[in-house]
Design a protein around this motif. Sequence first.
Motif, mmCIF file in Angstrom:
data_model
loop_
_atom_site.group_PDB
_atom_site.id
_atom_site.type_symbol
_atom_site.label_atom_id
_atom_site.label_comp_id
_atom_site.label_asym_id
_atom_site.label_seq_id
_atom_site.Cartn_x
_atom_site.Cartn_y
_atom_site.Cartn_z
ATOM 1 N N LYS A 1 0.810 -1.213 0.000
ATOM 2 C CA LYS A 1 0.000 0.000 0.000
ATOM 3 C C LYS A 1 0.852 1.276 0.000
ATOM 4 O O LYS A 1 0.400 2.329 -0.453
ATOM 5 N N ASP A 2 2.069 1.196 0.533
ATOM 6 C CA ASP A 2 2.920 2.384 0.599
ATOM 7 C C ASP A 2 3.808 2.513 -0.631
ATOM 8 O O ASP A 2 4.846 3.172 -0.602
ATOM 9 N N ARG A 3 3.394 1.921 -1.733
ATOM 10 C CA ARG A 3 4.208 1.847 -2.953
ATOM 11 C C ARG A 3 4.392 3.198 -3.632
ATOM 12 O O ARG A 3 3.559 4.105 -3.505
ATOM 13 N N LEU A 4 5.477 3.284 -4.374
ATOM 14 C CA LEU A 4 5.651 4.290 -5.416
ATOM 15 C C LEU A 4 5.342 3.594 -6.734
ATOM 16 O O LEU A 4 5.809 2.475 -6.971
ATOM 17 N N LEU A 5 4.562 4.220 -7.589
ATOM 18 C CA LEU A 5 4.174 3.623 -8.861
ATOM 19 C C LEU A 5 4.911 4.310 -10.000
ATOM 20 O O LEU A 5 4.880 5.535 -10.121
ATOM 21 N N VAL A 6 5.569 3.513 -10.840
ATOM 22 C CA VAL A 6 6.266 4.021 -12.018
ATOM 23 C C VAL A 6 5.749 3.260 -13.231
ATOM 24 O O VAL A 6 5.572 2.037 -13.163
ATOM 25 N N THR A 7 5.493 3.959 -14.317
ATOM 26 C CA THR A 7 5.028 3.288 -15.530
ATOM 27 C C THR A 7 5.898 3.659 -16.711
ATOM 28 O O THR A 7 6.308 4.795 -16.871
ATOM 29 N N ASP A 8 6.168 2.654 -17.544
ATOM 30 C CA ASP A 8 6.829 2.867 -18.824
ATOM 31 C C ASP A 8 5.769 3.338 -19.824
ATOM 32 O O ASP A 8 4.595 3.473 -19.473
ATOM 33 N N GLY A 9 6.159 3.588 -21.049
ATOM 34 C CA GLY A 9 5.197 3.956 -22.072
ATOM 35 C C GLY A 9 4.629 2.719 -22.752
ATOM 36 O O GLY A 9 5.063 1.599 -22.512
ATOM 37 N N GLY A 10 3.635 2.932 -23.611
ATOM 38 C CA GLY A 10 3.129 1.837 -24.417
ATOM 39 C C GLY A 10 1.670 1.511 -24.191
ATOM 40 O O GLY A 10 0.986 2.076 -23.346
ATOM 41 N N ARG A 11 1.205 0.537 -24.950
ATOM 42 C CA ARG A 11 -0.199 0.150 -25.033
ATOM 43 C C ARG A 11 -0.810 -0.246 -23.692
ATOM 44 O O ARG A 11 -1.981 -0.007 -23.435
ATOM 45 N N PHE A 12 -0.018 -0.867 -22.837
ATOM 46 C CA PHE A 12 -0.558 -1.442 -21.616
ATOM 47 C C PHE A 12 -0.780 -0.426 -20.497
ATOM 48 O O PHE A 12 -1.441 -0.726 -19.515
ATOM 49 N N MET A 13 -0.211 0.758 -20.610
ATOM 50 C CA MET A 13 -0.135 1.633 -19.452
ATOM 51 C C MET A 13 -1.438 2.345 -19.119
ATOM 52 O O MET A 13 -1.678 2.696 -17.971
ATOM 53 N N THR A 14 -2.304 2.560 -20.102
ATOM 54 C CA THR A 14 -3.520 3.312 -19.794
ATOM 55 C C THR A 14 -4.381 2.593 -18.761
ATOM 56 O O THR A 14 -4.958 3.235 -17.879
ATOM 57 N N GLU A 15 -4.454 1.279 -18.845
ATOM 58 C CA GLU A 15 -5.228 0.533 -17.843
ATOM 59 C C GLU A 15 -4.549 0.588 -16.480
ATOM 60 O O GLU A 15 -5.218 0.607 -15.441
ATOM 61 N N VAL A 16 -3.232 0.628 -16.459
ATOM 62 C CA VAL A 16 -2.513 0.761 -15.185
ATOM 63 C C VAL A 16 -2.843 2.099 -14.545
ATOM 64 O O VAL A 16 -3.135 2.186 -13.346
ATOM 65 N N TRP A 17 -2.795 3.162 -15.316
ATOM 66 C CA TRP A 17 -3.078 4.495 -14.778
ATOM 67 C C TRP A 17 -4.481 4.559 -14.176
ATOM 68 O O TRP A 17 -4.710 5.243 -13.178
ATOM 69 N N CYS A 18 -5.406 3.842 -14.792
ATOM 70 C CA CYS A 18 -6.792 3.884 -14.315
ATOM 71 C C CYS A 18 -7.040 2.964 -13.128
ATOM 72 O O CYS A 18 -7.889 3.261 -12.283
ATOM 73 N N ARG A 19 -6.324 1.855 -13.035
ATOM 74 C CA ARG A 19 -6.694 0.808 -12.084
ATOM 75 C C ARG A 19 -5.719 0.622 -10.923
ATOM 76 O O ARG A 19 -6.055 -0.038 -9.935
#
Length: 540
Positions: free
Chosen positions: A374-392
């Motif tokens: 729960k205390d995570r830092l979230l980092v995302t790369d670019g690409g097709r898969f990331m939009t669902e990560v940003w939302c969920r």
Amino acid sequence: MSQKQYVYQSIARAVKDHGTTTMFGLMGDANLFMVDSFVRDSGGRFVPAAHEGSTVLMASAYAHVSGKVGVATVTHGPALTNCMTALVETARGRAPLVILVGDTPADNPRHLQSIDQRDVVGSTGAGFEQLRTPATVAEDVARAFYRAQVERRPIVLNMPADFMWQEAEYAPQVLDVFMEPGGAADGDVLDNAIGMIASARRPLILAGGGAVAARDQLVRLADRLEAPVATTLQSKGLFNDHPYNLDIFGTLSTPAAYDLIAQSDCIICFGTSLHDFTTDRGKLMKDKRIIQIDVDPVAIGGGLHPDAALVADAGLTADKIMYWLDEAEIPASGFTRELEPGTLTAHIDGTGKAKEGFVNYVHALERLEDALPKDRLLVTDGGRFMTEVWCRISVSDPQSFVGTVNFGAIGLGLQEAMGASLAAPDRPVVLFSGDGGFMMGGINEFNTAVRLGLDLIVIIANDSAYGAEHIQFVDRKMDPSLTEFQWPSFVDVAKSLGGDGVEVRSNDQLEQALAAIETRKGPFLIELRLDPEDVPRMRI
């Protein structure tokens, strides 16, 4: 008090005098002695990367999470050109960085690695400062740090190699900067803006990355207006606990939030340049009064022309708007009275179904949201898969989210995840990356994360293809085979580089991977094997 020392020692000392404790870099002819002095003479920490571009990205995430100026260093010529994509990404992301870059000796214009480094840097959107003479090191370093803070972009400090072993007097020079630019708005434009807000029946407040520090003032204004609140991607998590939070505004909105935005008649935008993805190419702003408040004049009118533009501080202006609404006894809009609290941020659930040998991506994200620390830092790369990560996948606040989204590049995520981890070593970092992005920029730094012993959870969405291109061939009923790749097992690669990992091809294996998160030691990789024909469409 001044003292005579070599230039390489003066540069290292000047960087330390600006409060720098961590420097990311890759050593070469023109910076190796400076790096050595930063560690041995100044007690700093040097984080060696495997690729020059990685140093800039690490420093960028470090700056975002720590709130300090990030510092990186590379040598000359090809070392600098290897940083081009990273410099564009961080310049567009407005990261305050100082990049110490060596340069070939001035008396050897035919040096094999000679290049016009000022022109190279200028093409990326980063700033350029020249180390002028051995005697001006302290002033030149101070100028670079000053510009990084006030311009909010990377500043390359160009260091000629032939200076390094010259001696000169050194006296500390730190240029103190007051970092609260802009005042409250005033005048006729403010009066017009307040008039639009007062007459609105369905107002909405939108906060971007430039308004994060004004959260409390924006919440007070929203509650006074009875208006829902929303954020851009850059300020993800800002209004987590607000009952009328729409979460991300634009193409990443939930269906319920998108419909509500469409119903609004006035959008008060704080600290956002109103990117096309935020406005859905203007669709969400049609037939609405738009008020844009930002301290950066360049941000105003870039995406669309607002009805009122205020170059002013977000928090002070929100307070002033509320003051005049109270003075004029303007009633609240009543917009939020029509809404049920906490119902606007739910995305469509995943089915959990997938072909044999694959896992359903949305279902995996839903389970990861519950199981990740729960205390995570979230980092995302670019690409097709990331939009669902940003939302969920949620974050606790905007400072806990790092997205490499400013240049549309892939292969930048792991480097930024490492910088975030070193800025907050007591918190786990979760990185989401696609298979192509990990092959491009992740593998060469995964061992760096192992060597540093980082608490890093890497989740690879592997459809064995360049997915965004794959779906375009499929949509046109063309053969997509040129986009498909037989990558090696990323779990095996992670283990060979000193980490650990689990491959996921079923829901049962997903549960096993989630359980393994609890007992991880060092960098840990989860490889989600996905059907390239069954991945959610990009929302941008």
